[in-house]
Design an enzyme around this catalytic site. Structure first.
Site, PDB file in Angstrom:
ATOM      1  N   CYS A   1       0.812  -1.214   0.000  1.00 48.09           N
ATOM      2  CA  CYS A   1       0.000   0.000   0.000  1.00 48.09           C
ATOM      3  C   CYS A   1       0.847   1.268   0.000  1.00 48.09           C
ATOM      4  O   CYS A   1       0.423   2.313  -0.513  1.00 48.09           O
ATOM      5  CB  CYS A   1      -0.953  -0.018   1.194  1.00 48.09           C
ATOM      6  SG  CYS A   1      -2.167  -1.348   1.106  1.00 48.09           S
ATOM      7  N   THR A   2       2.037   1.189   0.567  1.00 46.82           N
ATOM      8  CA  THR A   2       2.955   2.328   0.511  1.00 46.82           C
ATOM      9  C   THR A   2       3.259   2.679  -0.947  1.00 46.82           C
ATOM     10  O   THR A   2       3.242   3.854  -1.335  1.00 46.82           O
ATOM     11  CB  THR A   2       4.251   2.005   1.279  1.00 46.82           C
ATOM     12  OG1 THR A   2       3.933   1.815   2.657  1.00 46.82           O
ATOM     13  CG2 THR A   2       5.269   3.128   1.145  1.00 46.82           C
TER      14      THR A   2
END
Length: 211
Positions: free
Chosen positions: A45-46
């Site tokens: 998700c980063t």
């Protein structure tokens, strides 16, 4: 509550990384992309949030506002954003919703017990200006989203919203589109003066009308 295509997207108020928002007010007359993340400081998700930030101009030219959501707090989000900006070489400006009590997650059916009792699945919703849900994609935790595909679908949805056309498999912006079956073949020239092809009576194509 299960969300399906064509449903009205539920409104909500929430604290975010940029302060309190009302979802409908934030969207205004824009299209919206709402996408969920299991938790802050997760590696896949980063990269996704960094990619979304890098595509800011692409979303803006399509009149799309983006919001992310995670079950962690707004303060946690702010720390995560610092990491995203550093590692992905970008600047996250869109809000990340704090949803510790899972109010929004439950509104949008983001908790799938077979995947996790507590963490949201990685769903993405595209919402039209009339607040209807137009696209739902749910990814496994291990696979990063394809944001080129998200933009492609938005292009298709916006084209369909303005013209009586659909888009074929693997369609890209600028390519021929399909005339919907509700239009009679004899009526096509008046609606689509760029020309058309009749491949089969049910399969008629025309150059993209807004190009």
């Amino acid at each position: 509550m299960s969300i399906r295509l064509g449903d009205t997207a539920p409104n909500f108020q929430a604290n975010t990384s940029i302060g309190e928002i009302d979802f409908y007010d934030y969207l205004g007359d824009s299209w919206g992309v709402l996408f969920s993340h299991p938790a802050d400081y997760t590696p896949v998700c980063t990269t996704e949030l960094g990619r979304t930030a890098a595509l800011k101009s692409e979303f803006e030219k399509r009149n799309v506002k983006v919001l992310a959501i995670s079950v962690d707090s707004a303060e946690s989000h702010k720390g995560w954003i610092n990491d995203i900006n550093e590692t992905q070489h970008t600047t996250v400006e869109f809000p990340i919703i704090a949803d510790p009590d899972k109010t929004v997650a439950n509104l949008y059916d983001m908790i799938h017990p077979n995947a996790s009792e507590t963490l949201t699945v990685r769903s993405l919703f595209v919402i039209s200006p009339d607040k209807k849900v137009k696209l739902i994609i749910t990814y496994p935790a291990s696979t990063g989203r394809n944001f080129n595909e998200v933009l492609r679908v938005i292009d298709s949805l916006q084209l369909t919203a303005n013209y009586s056309v659909a888009t074929p498999a693997d369609w890209q912006d600028g390519e021929d589109v399909i005339v919907v079956n509700s239009i009679k073949t004899e009526d096509i020239p008046a609606k689509f003066p760029k020309g058309h092809k009749v491949i089969k009576p049910y399969l008629r194509t025309t150059p993209q009308p807004n190009k």
